[in-house]
Design a protein around this motif. Structure first.
Motif, mmCIF file in Angstrom:
data_model
loop_
_atom_site.group_PDB
_atom_site.id
_atom_site.type_symbol
_atom_site.label_atom_id
_atom_site.label_comp_id
_atom_site.label_asym_id
_atom_site.label_seq_id
_atom_site.Cartn_x
_atom_site.Cartn_y
_atom_site.Cartn_z
ATOM 1 N N UNK A 51 29.063 43.507 47.134
ATOM 2 C CA UNK A 51 30.366 43.978 46.656
ATOM 3 C C UNK A 51 31.457 42.972 46.983
ATOM 4 N N UNK A 52 31.431 42.440 48.216
ATOM 5 C CA UNK A 52 32.445 41.448 48.606
ATOM 6 C C UNK A 52 32.329 40.208 47.732
ATOM 7 N N UNK A 53 31.088 39.767 47.469
ATOM 8 C CA UNK A 53 30.897 38.579 46.632
ATOM 9 C C UNK A 53 31.396 38.819 45.215
ATOM 10 N N UNK A 54 31.136 40.006 44.675
ATOM 11 C CA UNK A 54 31.612 40.314 43.330
ATOM 12 C C UNK A 54 33.129 40.380 43.264
ATOM 13 N N UNK A 65 56.484 43.905 29.109
ATOM 14 C CA UNK A 65 55.677 45.100 28.877
ATOM 15 C C UNK A 65 54.263 44.731 28.463
ATOM 16 N N UNK A 66 54.131 43.808 27.511
ATOM 17 C CA UNK A 66 52.807 43.414 27.021
ATOM 18 C C UNK A 66 51.975 42.804 28.141
ATOM 19 N N UNK A 67 52.566 41.861 28.861
ATOM 20 C CA UNK A 67 51.833 41.175 29.925
ATOM 21 C C UNK A 67 51.467 42.145 31.043
ATOM 22 N N UNK A 68 52.391 43.010 31.433
ATOM 23 C CA UNK A 68 52.122 43.953 32.514
ATOM 24 C C UNK A 68 51.007 44.925 32.180
ATOM 25 N N UNK A 69 51.042 45.504 30.984
ATOM 26 C CA UNK A 69 50.020 46.477 30.598
ATOM 27 C C UNK A 69 48.664 45.808 30.440
ATOM 28 N N UNK A 70 48.625 44.635 29.822
ATOM 29 C CA UNK A 70 47.346 43.953 29.635
ATOM 30 C C UNK A 70 46.768 43.521 30.979
ATOM 31 N N UNK A 71 47.622 43.144 31.913
ATOM 32 C CA UNK A 71 47.148 42.766 33.252
ATOM 33 C C UNK A 71 46.422 43.926 33.919
ATOM 34 N N UNK A 72 46.980 45.114 33.843
ATOM 35 C CA UNK A 72 46.333 46.278 34.446
ATOM 36 C C UNK A 72 45.039 46.616 33.704
ATOM 37 N N UNK A 73 45.033 46.450 32.378
ATOM 38 C CA UNK A 73 43.813 46.700 31.612
ATOM 39 C C UNK A 73 42.706 45.731 32.008
ATOM 40 N N UNK A 74 43.060 44.494 32.316
ATOM 41 C CA UNK A 74 42.065 43.526 32.789
ATOM 42 C C UNK A 74 41.466 43.989 34.113
ATOM 43 N N UNK A 75 42.315 44.497 35.012
ATOM 44 C CA UNK A 75 41.810 45.020 36.286
ATOM 45 C C UNK A 75 40.867 46.198 36.076
ATOM 46 N N UNK A 76 41.229 47.094 35.173
ATOM 47 C CA UNK A 76 40.369 48.239 34.870
ATOM 48 C C UNK A 76 39.016 47.768 34.352
ATOM 49 N N UNK A 83 37.492 44.861 34.868
ATOM 50 C CA UNK A 83 36.712 44.206 35.917
ATOM 51 C C UNK A 83 36.123 45.226 36.887
ATOM 52 N N UNK A 84 36.910 46.216 37.287
ATOM 53 C CA UNK A 84 36.414 47.233 38.213
ATOM 54 C C UNK A 84 35.343 48.103 37.562
ATOM 55 N N UNK A 85 35.487 48.384 36.276
ATOM 56 C CA UNK A 85 34.469 49.168 35.562
ATOM 57 C C UNK A 85 33.150 48.410 35.530
ATOM 58 N N UNK A 86 33.191 47.117 35.327
ATOM 59 C CA UNK A 86 31.962 46.325 35.314
ATOM 60 C C UNK A 86 31.322 46.255 36.689
ATOM 61 N N UNK A 87 32.135 46.210 37.741
ATOM 62 C CA UNK A 87 31.587 46.256 39.096
ATOM 63 C C UNK A 87 30.883 47.584 39.343
ATOM 64 N N UNK A 88 31.494 48.675 38.909
ATOM 65 C CA UNK A 88 30.878 49.996 39.077
ATOM 66 C C UNK A 88 29.553 50.078 38.318
ATOM 67 N N UNK A 89 29.505 49.490 37.132
ATOM 68 C CA UNK A 89 28.271 49.486 36.348
ATOM 69 C C UNK A 89 27.166 48.752 37.100
ATOM 70 N N UNK A 90 27.490 47.605 37.661
ATOM 71 C CA UNK A 90 26.482 46.839 38.405
ATOM 72 C C UNK A 90 25.943 47.634 39.592
#
Length: 307
Positions: free
Chosen positions: A5-8, A274-285, A287-294
Motif C-alpha cells: 500500500x505504501x509503495x502504491x 473551477x475546472x482545474x480544482x474539480x478535475x484535480x479531485x476527480x484524478x484523486x478519486x 487513483x484511490x479507486x484503482x488502489x482499492x481495486x488492486x
C-alpha cells in the motif's frame, strides 16, 4: 500488504503531479479567463490588470502551477470567478454526484453481473443471444439519446417519475438519472462477466467441484463467480472515476447541479480555477479507486498476493 500500500501511494505521487500538470496547462489553453468575465464588453485595462494580479494570472504558467500545487497541499483550490472558493462549490456539487454515481454503480454492478452470469452459463442459447443483442444496443445508443428518451417516456408521457431532479435530490429521485448514467457501463459489465464466466467454467477447479457433487449454486458462487469477477472489478474501479467525471450529459438532462454541471459551466465561462480544482479531485478519486481495486484482487482470488 502494508508495504504494498505504501509503495502504491508513493507511485501515485508522480502520476498525480503529471496529470494535474497536463490538466492545468490544458485548462489555461481555453482562452483568456479575464476577457470571458466581461463577455462581449472590453474590460477596462486597469480593472483587468487588477483581476489578473489577484488571481496570479500575470505570473508565468510554471509559477501559477506551483502556486496551484501549494494550494492543494494546504486544502486551498483557489477561488472561482464568481467569488466563491472552489471548495465551497465542491461541498455543494460532490455529494449530489457521489449519490448519483453510487446509484449508477449499484445498478450496473447488480444488473450487469446477473445478466452476465445468466448469459455465460447458457452460452450459445437464446438467452445468451438476447443479452448480447441488448448490450450491443445499449453500447450503440448515446447517453443523451437514451436520457432524453427515458425522461420523456417515464417523466412526461407516463408521469412515473419527475422529469427534473430537485436540488435536494434523494436516492429515489436519482434512480432514473442513475439508470441513464449506468446503461453503457452496464452493457460492458455484462459482456465482461459473460466472457469471464464462459472461460472459467472450463477450468480444472470448477470441474473438480462439479465432480464432487457440490450444489450448482455453491459451484457458481464460490468456485466460478469469485475468480470470474477479477476483470469486472478492474472495470468497475476505473469506471467509478469515469462515472463521476462523465456525468456532464446526465446532469444537464435532469438539471442536477453536481460535478458535471459545475465542469460544464466552468468550461463555458472559461472559469479555470473551477475546472482545474474539480478535475484535480476527480484524478484523486480515480487513483484511490484503482488502489482499492488492486487490494480487492487478493480477496477475490486467493492466488493473488501483494508483496
Amino acid at each position: 500488504m502494508g508495504r504494498y500500500v505504501v509503495r502504491r501511494l508513493l507511485q501515485m505521487v508522480p502520476v498525480f503531479a503529471g496529470t494535474t500538470f497536463l490538466v492545468f496547462f490544458m485548462a489555461h489553453a481555453l482562452g483568456d479567463p479575464v476577457a470571458a468575465l466581461f463577455g462581449d464588453r472590453a474590460p477596462d485595462p486597469a480593472t483587468a490588470a487588477r483581476i489578473r494580479a489577484e488571481l496570479h494570472l500575470d505570473e508565468p504558467l510554471g509559477t501559477q502551477y506551483l502556486l496551484h500545487m501549494g494550494g492543494i497541499l494546504t486544502g486551498d483550490l483557489g477561488t472561482a470567478f464568481n467569488g466563491r472558493p472552489v471548495t465551497e462549490l465542491m461541498a455543494d456539487a460532490f455529494p449530489v454526484t457521489l449519490r448519483l454515481t453510487l446509484v449508477a454503480l449499484v445498478i450496473e454492478t447488480a444488473a450487469g453481473i446477473a445478466l452476465g452470469v445468466a448469459a455465460g452459463l447458457r452460452r450459445g442459447h437464446r438467452a445468451d443471444t438476447a443479452v448480447l443483442a441488448a448490450t450491443l444496443l445499449l453500447i450503440s445508443v448515446p447517453t443523451f439519446v437514451s436520457g432524453h428518451l427515458l425522461q420523456y417516456l417515464l417523466g412526461v408521457e407516463w408521469n412515473l417519475v419527475a422529469p427534473a431532479v430537485p436540488t435536494d435530490a434523494s436516492l429515489t429521485d436519482l434512480l432514473l438519472p442513475g439508470l441513464v448514467l449506468a446503461l453503457v457501463s452496464l452493457a460492458y459489465v455484462t459482456r465482461l462477466t459473460r466472457a469471464s464466466i464462459a472461460e472459467n467454467i472450463r477450468t480444472d477447479h470448477v470441474r473438480t467441484a462439479v465432480a464432487k457433487g457440490l450444489p450448482r449454486r455453491r459451484v457458481v458462487t464460490h468456485h466460478l463467480l469469485r475468480n470470474s469477477l477479477v476483470p469486472v472489478v478492474t472495470f468497475l474501479g476505473a469506471d467509478l472515476g469515469v462515472l463521476m467525471g462523465g456525468a456532464v450529459v446526465t446532469e444537464r438532462i435532469f438539471n442536477i447541479h453536481g460535478v458535471g454541471f459545475q465542469l460544464h459551466q466552468g468550461v463555458l465561462r472559461q472559469n479555470t480555477p473551477t475546472v482545474v480544482g474539480f478535475v484535480t479531485v476527480l484524478v484523486l478519486v480515480f487513483l484511490l479507486a484503482n488502489l482499492l481495486v488492486d487490494l480487492l484482487y487478493a480477496v477475490l482470488d486467493p492466488r493473488i498476493r501483494h508483496v
